[in-house]
Design a protein around this motif. Structure first.
Motif, PDB file in Angstrom:
ATOM      1  N   PHE A  42       4.491  10.850   6.565  1.00 46.11           N
ATOM      2  CA  PHE A  42       4.248   9.455   6.926  1.00 46.11           C
ATOM      3  C   PHE A  42       4.834   9.140   8.303  1.00 46.11           C
ATOM      4  N   PRO A  43       4.037   8.504   9.195  1.00 48.59           N
ATOM      5  CA  PRO A  43       4.516   8.164  10.544  1.00 48.59           C
ATOM      6  C   PRO A  43       5.318   6.869  10.550  1.00 48.59           C
ATOM      7  N   LEU A  44       6.550   6.926  10.094  1.00 46.93           N
ATOM      8  CA  LEU A  44       7.378   5.729   9.936  1.00 46.93           C
ATOM      9  C   LEU A  44       7.544   4.980  11.248  1.00 46.93           C
ATOM     10  N   GLU A  45       7.899   5.686  12.306  1.00 44.34           N
ATOM     11  CA  GLU A  45       8.150   5.002  13.579  1.00 44.34           C
ATOM     12  C   GLU A  45       6.902   4.310  14.102  1.00 44.34           C
ATOM     13  N   GLU A  46       5.736   4.940  13.934  1.00 44.37           N
ATOM     14  CA  GLU A  46       4.492   4.307  14.400  1.00 44.37           C
ATOM     15  C   GLU A  46       4.203   3.050  13.599  1.00 44.37           C
ATOM     16  N   ALA A  47       4.363   3.124  12.275  1.00 46.34           N
ATOM     17  CA  ALA A  47       4.124   1.941  11.448  1.00 46.34           C
ATOM     18  C   ALA A  47       5.048   0.803  11.862  1.00 46.34           C
ATOM     19  N   CYS A  48       6.323   1.104  12.034  1.00 41.72           N
ATOM     20  CA  CYS A  48       7.291   0.068  12.407  1.00 41.72           C
ATOM     21  C   CYS A  48       7.015  -0.483  13.802  1.00 41.72           C
ATOM     22  N   SER A  49       6.543   0.375  14.701  1.00 45.64           N
ATOM     23  CA  SER A  49       6.273  -0.076  16.069  1.00 45.64           C
ATOM     24  C   SER A  49       5.159  -1.112  16.117  1.00 45.64           C
ATOM     25  N   HIS A  50       4.280  -1.106  15.117  1.00 48.85           N
ATOM     26  CA  HIS A  50       3.191  -2.090  15.044  1.00 48.85           C
ATOM     27  C   HIS A  50       3.566  -3.304  14.195  1.00 48.85           C
ATOM     28  N   GLY A  51       4.820  -3.362  13.756  1.00 46.32           N
ATOM     29  CA  GLY A  51       5.273  -4.520  13.005  1.00 46.32           C
ATOM     30  C   GLY A  51       4.965  -4.498  11.530  1.00 46.32           C
ATOM     31  N   VAL A  52       4.608  -3.341  10.994  1.00 44.55           N
ATOM     32  CA  VAL A  52       4.318  -3.239   9.565  1.00 44.55           C
ATOM     33  C   VAL A  52       5.625  -3.270   8.773  1.00 44.55           C
ATOM     34  N   LYS A  53       5.654  -4.030   7.702  1.00 45.86           N
ATOM     35  CA  LYS A  53       6.803  -4.033   6.799  1.00 45.86           C
ATOM     36  C   LYS A  53       6.768  -2.748   5.970  1.00 45.86           C
TER      37      LYS A  53
ATOM     38  N   PHE B 248       0.848  -1.189   0.000  1.00 46.76           N
ATOM     39  CA  PHE B 248       0.000   0.000   0.000  1.00 46.76           C
ATOM     40  C   PHE B 248       0.885   1.242   0.000  1.00 46.76           C
ATOM     41  N   ALA B 249       0.794   2.027  -1.062  1.00 44.79           N
ATOM     42  CA  ALA B 249       1.615   3.224  -1.152  1.00 44.79           C
ATOM     43  C   ALA B 249       1.041   4.334  -0.288  1.00 44.79           C
ATOM     44  N   HIS B 250       1.932   5.027   0.406  1.00 39.62           N
ATOM     45  CA  HIS B 250       1.693   6.257   1.161  1.00 39.62           C
ATOM     46  C   HIS B 250       1.268   6.015   2.609  1.00 39.62           C
ATOM     47  N   CYS B 251      -0.013   5.737   2.853  1.00 41.05           N
ATOM     48  CA  CYS B 251      -0.495   5.494   4.227  1.00 41.05           C
ATOM     49  C   CYS B 251      -0.142   6.647   5.160  1.00 41.05           C
ATOM     50  N   VAL B 252      -0.145   7.845   4.622  1.00 43.50           N
ATOM     51  CA  VAL B 252       0.280   9.029   5.368  1.00 43.50           C
ATOM     52  C   VAL B 252      -0.598   9.276   6.589  1.00 43.50           C
ATOM     53  N   HIS B 253      -1.890   9.046   6.438  1.00 46.65           N
ATOM     54  CA  HIS B 253      -2.832   9.397   7.504  1.00 46.65           C
ATOM     55  C   HIS B 253      -3.370   8.170   8.239  1.00 46.65           C
ATOM     56  N   LEU B 254      -2.720   7.036   8.082  1.00 51.12           N
ATOM     57  CA  LEU B 254      -3.114   5.830   8.820  1.00 51.12           C
ATOM     58  C   LEU B 254      -2.714   5.957  10.282  1.00 51.12           C
ATOM     59  N   LYS B 255      -3.476   5.298  11.146  1.00 53.77           N
ATOM     60  CA  LYS B 255      -3.193   5.351  12.587  1.00 53.77           C
ATOM     61  C   LYS B 255      -3.078   3.940  13.155  1.00 53.77           C
ATOM     62  N   GLY B 256      -2.864   3.873  14.462  1.00 53.21           N
ATOM     63  CA  GLY B 256      -2.489   2.650  15.151  1.00 53.21           C
ATOM     64  C   GLY B 256      -3.285   1.410  14.817  1.00 53.21           C
ATOM     65  N   ASP B 257      -4.617   1.469  14.936  1.00 53.02           N
ATOM     66  CA  ASP B 257      -5.418   0.264  14.728  1.00 53.02           C
ATOM     67  C   ASP B 257      -5.282  -0.252  13.306  1.00 53.02           C
TER      68      ASP B 257
ATOM     69  N   VAL C 209      11.450  14.266   6.558  1.00 47.06           N
ATOM     70  CA  VAL C 209      10.081  13.989   7.023  1.00 47.06           C
ATOM     71  C   VAL C 209      10.107  13.591   8.491  1.00 47.06           C
ATOM     72  N   GLY C 210      11.045  12.714   8.857  1.00 46.83           N
ATOM     73  CA  GLY C 210      11.172  12.314  10.248  1.00 46.83           C
ATOM     74  C   GLY C 210      11.485  13.478  11.154  1.00 46.83           C
ATOM     75  N   GLN C 211      12.336  14.382  10.699  1.00 49.00           N
ATOM     76  CA  GLN C 211      12.672  15.552  11.511  1.00 49.00           C
ATOM     77  C   GLN C 211      11.431  16.405  11.786  1.00 49.00           C
ATOM     78  N   LEU C 212      10.588  16.566  10.778  1.00 45.36           N
ATOM     79  CA  LEU C 212       9.368  17.352  10.967  1.00 45.36           C
ATOM     80  C   LEU C 212       8.398  16.672  11.925  1.00 45.36           C
ATOM     81  N   ARG C 213       8.499  15.365  12.044  1.00 46.43           N
ATOM     82  CA  ARG C 213       7.653  14.624  12.981  1.00 46.43           C
ATOM     83  C   ARG C 213       8.327  14.428  14.342  1.00 46.43           C
ATOM     84  N   GLY C 214       9.581  14.846  14.459  1.00 46.61           N
ATOM     85  CA  GLY C 214      10.304  14.647  15.705  1.00 46.61           C
ATOM     86  C   GLY C 214      10.913  13.267  15.840  1.00 46.61           C
ATOM     87  N   ASP C 215      11.061  12.551  14.709  1.00 48.11           N
ATOM     88  CA  ASP C 215      11.624  11.193  14.712  1.00 48.11           C
ATOM     89  C   ASP C 215      12.778  11.136  13.725  1.00 48.11           C
ATOM     90  N   ALA C 216      14.004  11.259  14.208  1.00 45.43           N
ATOM     91  CA  ALA C 216      15.158  11.260  13.327  1.00 45.43           C
ATOM     92  C   ALA C 216      15.420   9.838  12.806  1.00 45.43           C
TER      93      ALA C 216
END
Length: 429
Positions: free
Chosen positions: A300-311, A264-273, A336-343
């Motif tokens: 894109f919330p990279l750290e959140e996606a990875c924290s839930h085990g998403v590839k 799935f490309a992008h998933c910019v606005h996806l959340k935890g569930d 992008v990570g810097q703007l989200r506070g996730d280096a």
């Protein structure tokens, strides 16, 4: 057997999950290749006894890494890269659809396919998951050209039976017939693979998505690619068209399109569930920072996606994406990570571009690093490709700092050679 002496860097696992042994670096390394596969990778001193059987090429001063994996890119949009416009849906109407209409012409598709694959190889991309246009001939042209290069490439014709201009839509049965013919002719031929490709939910009726799910179920080893949660207006329109779905991801899940080998490309606005459900069913995300920034879609919330085990893998998303270079794309991912506070960690970045991308495509057993037995897709990087890069890397004190500088300052000029299955397919100059 062929042997290449250079510095070698690759990832054996996700460095954010495996603190020991994930990063393999050989300052004076040796890569051994035979019959299209890696047969040895390690320190020159340890592997040099093999050299009696091998033809050695000394590439000292260069860095060998696995070939880069692009998990989302549009073949018919190569001519509209850097086209001025508004956000996603307006940009599609203004630029994308007119450009894609030209791919009904086989000669145009063939010429574009040659340029497109040349550009991928020039940027060190050895595997890509690619959108074709709605026209069957566009995918045939791309597959034919990739086959001549023995390139690992996955592609599919876009499915659109509504909300697109005349000439860019087809019927459910036409789509089914085209896909089945393409799967029969190309899937598994050489290193090619087919991807069922609904453009996005807005462009597909319930009947079209039902048919796509049926084809995926009948051919479980094909891939599925689409767009998800890219733009706020797109999300709102999808909710209007599919009122029974709990959210955007549920639209695809309801039609059997959320599974292993679904990207799935992008998933910019996806959340935890939604990320949890995606991970549970084996789906993956293509992170496309340059297009997300170019179209103003979001971060894109990279750290959140990875924290839930998403590839997660990297995607250039040409033509809304502004570069074919995965290296340059990694630099934008850091921003992008810097703007989200996730280096973004430099080794994690390289993982996403190689082994992480391979795992997102369910190909981690075949490509993504330089372990013995893997397909010999690799690139040779010139660490003195520009005066600035040469000076910056000379000042770097750690490997981590060098990798970070490479991802921020690197682009196509860094790629000196690109190898597919052990054969040199591109060389600068």
């Amino acid at each position: 057997m062929k042997a290449y002496r250079a510095s070698i860097l690759h990832l054996l696992d996700d460095p954010t999950k495996t603190t020991e042994g994930a990063v393999a670096f050989h300052k004076d390394g040796l890569l051994l290749v035979e019959d299209g596969r890696i047969v040895g990778c390690g320190e020159y001193e340890e592997l040099s006894p093999w050299l009696g059987k091998a033809e050695l090429e000394d590439l000292s001063g260069h860095l060998i890494t696995p070939g880069f994996v692009d998990t989302h890119i549009h073949f018919p949009q190569v001519d509209i890269i850097a086209a001025h416009g508004k956000q996603l849906l307006d940009w599609l109407e203004q630029h994308t659809f007119p450009a894609e209409a030209a791919f009904a012409d086989p000669a145009h598709a063939e010429a574009a396919a040659t340029f497109f694959l040349d550009e991928l190889l020039r940027n060190g991309t050895t595997t890509a998951l690619v959108f074709g246009s709605v026209h069957k001939v566009s995918v045939e042209a791309l597959f034919a050209e990739a086959l001549t290069r023995d390139m690992r490439l996955i592609a599919g014709k876009a499915l659109m039976d509504r909300n697109a201009p005349e000439g860019l839509t087809d019927t459910v049965e036409e789509s089914r017939a085209d896909m089945l013919a393409l799967i029969e002719a190309w899937h598994g031929k050489g290193r090619l693979g087919y991807a069922v490709t609904p453009r996005f939910a807005i462009s597909c009726s319930d009947a079209q998505l039902t048919m796509a799910g049926e084809v995926v179920a009948q051919h479980p080893d094909v891939w599925m690619q689409t767009h998800l949660s890219e733009n706020l207006y797109e999300i709102k329109e999808t909710a209007r068209l599919f009122p029974k779905a709990k959210d955007y991801l549920d639209v695809y899940d309801g039609f059997g399109l959320l599974r292993p080998r679904s990207v799935f490309a992008h998933c910019v606005h996806l959340k935890g569930d939604a990320f949890r459900r995606m991970a549970a069913k084996g789906g993956a995300v293509a992170f496309c920072p340059t297009s997300n920034l170019f179209l103003g879609s979001g971060l894109f919330p990279l750290e959140e996606a990875c924290s839930h085990g998403v590839k997660v893998g990297m995607g250039t998303d040409v033509g809304a994406g502004t570069t074919f270079s995965i290296l340059h794309t990694l630099g934008e991912a850091y921003k992008v990570g810097q703007l989200r506070g996730d280096a973004l960690d430099p080794f994690h970045a390289l993982y996403l571009a190689t082994l992480g991308g391979a795992r997102a495509l369910d190909l981690g057993d075949k490509i993504g690093n330089l372990e013995p037995g893997k397909e010999a897709d690799f690139v040779v990087l010139d660490l003195a490709a520009t005066p600035l890069l040469k000076r910056r890397l000379a000042a770097a004190r750690t490997l981590e700092d060098k990798v970070f500088a490479l991802t921020v300052l690197g682009d196509d000029r860094v790629v000196a050679r690109t190898y597919l299955a052990g054969v040199e397919r591109w060389r600068r100059g």
